[in-house]
Design a protein around this motif. Structure first.
Motif, short mmCIF file in Angstrom:
data_model
loop_
_atom_site.label_atom_id
_atom_site.label_comp_id
_atom_site.label_asym_id
_atom_site.label_seq_id
_atom_site.Cartn_x
_atom_site.Cartn_y
_atom_site.Cartn_z
N THR A 1 -5.63 -8.11 -1.92
CA THR A 1 -4.96 -7.23 -0.98
C THR A 1 -5.74 -7.28 0.32
OG1 THR A 1 -6.23 -5.35 -1.82
CG2 THR A 1 -4.02 -5.66 -2.73
N SER B 1 -6.18 -5.13 4.20
CA SER B 1 -5.85 -4.01 5.08
C SER B 1 -6.24 -4.29 6.53
CB SER B 1 -6.56 -2.73 4.60
OG SER B 1 -6.05 -2.31 3.36
N ARG C 1 -1.42 -5.28 8.31
CA ARG C 1 -0.72 -4.00 8.42
C ARG C 1 0.47 -4.11 9.36
NH1 ARG C 1 -5.89 -1.84 9.55
NH2 ARG C 1 -4.99 -1.09 11.49
N LEU D 1 0.16 -0.22 4.63
CA LEU D 1 -1.28 -0.05 4.74
C LEU D 1 -2.04 -1.24 4.18
CD1 LEU D 1 -1.57 3.68 3.67
CD2 LEU D 1 -1.70 2.72 5.97
N THR D 2 -1.43 -1.93 3.25
CA THR D 2 -2.06 -3.06 2.59
C THR D 2 -0.99 -4.09 2.27
OG1 THR D 2 -3.88 -1.80 1.64
CG2 THR D 2 -3.21 -3.74 0.44
N HIS E 1 -10.17 -7.01 -2.44
CA HIS E 1 -9.53 -6.34 -1.31
C HIS E 1 -10.27 -6.71 -0.04
CE1 HIS E 1 -7.03 -3.10 0.47
NE2 HIS E 1 -8.03 -3.10 1.35
N ARG F 1 -10.93 -0.94 6.76
CA ARG F 1 -9.85 -0.70 7.72
C ARG F 1 -8.71 0.15 7.13
NH1 ARG F 1 -10.44 -5.09 11.46
NH2 ARG F 1 -12.64 -4.99 11.96
N ARG F 2 -8.75 0.40 5.83
CA ARG F 2 -7.69 1.24 5.27
C ARG F 2 -8.05 2.70 5.52
NH1 ARG F 2 -8.60 2.22 -1.07
NH2 ARG F 2 -10.83 2.47 -0.93
N TRP G 1 -6.25 6.68 1.58
CA TRP G 1 -5.41 5.73 0.86
C TRP G 1 -6.00 5.43 -0.52
CZ3 TRP G 1 -5.93 1.03 -1.46
CH2 TRP G 1 -4.76 0.33 -1.74
#
Length: 120
Positions: free
Chosen positions: A14, A16, A21, A27-28, A98, A103-104, A108
């Protein structure tokens, strides 16, 4: 858009980062990578539309509706958004890392994990 990806997906993850985005509106974004030779564009739309976003890669989307498909790198790699697969629940597509976790948003998280149970 239709594609056929053969072989075992590489680097399921994933991301972010700001580019992911913005590209996905989420968000991801969840990705898997394949050697370009293992991806065939089999639908009537042919290859996806692309736009250059870095010195080494282009983002890909449906020519008709703009749906996110993935990224086509200058290296012989195509990263496909797992949401574009017919069966995104397949175990081989499950992320193992991830990128840009910092940055998420701090709030979240996966809601089912927060409640201590898994939802299907």
């Amino acid at each position: 858009m239709r594609f056929r990806a053969t072989g075992v997906p590489e680097r399921p993850h994933t991301c972010s980062c700001a580019i992911c985005r913005r590209h996905s509106g989420a968000l991801t974004l969840t990705w898997v990578e394949f050697p370009a030779a293992n991806v065939a564009w089999i639908g009537p739309g042919g290859r996806p539309a692309t736009w250059r976003f870095s010195a080494f890669s282009s983002r890909a989307c449906c020519r008709t509706c703009g749906t996110t498909i993935g990224a086509i790198d200058d290296e012989p790699i195509i990263a496909l958004a797992t949401g574009a697969f017919d069966k995104p629940q397949l175990k081989d597509l499950a992320p193992t890392a991830h990128s840009y976790v910092s940055r998420r948003p701090r709030w979240w998280h996966v809601a089912a994990e927060a409640r201590g149970r898994r939802e299907d």
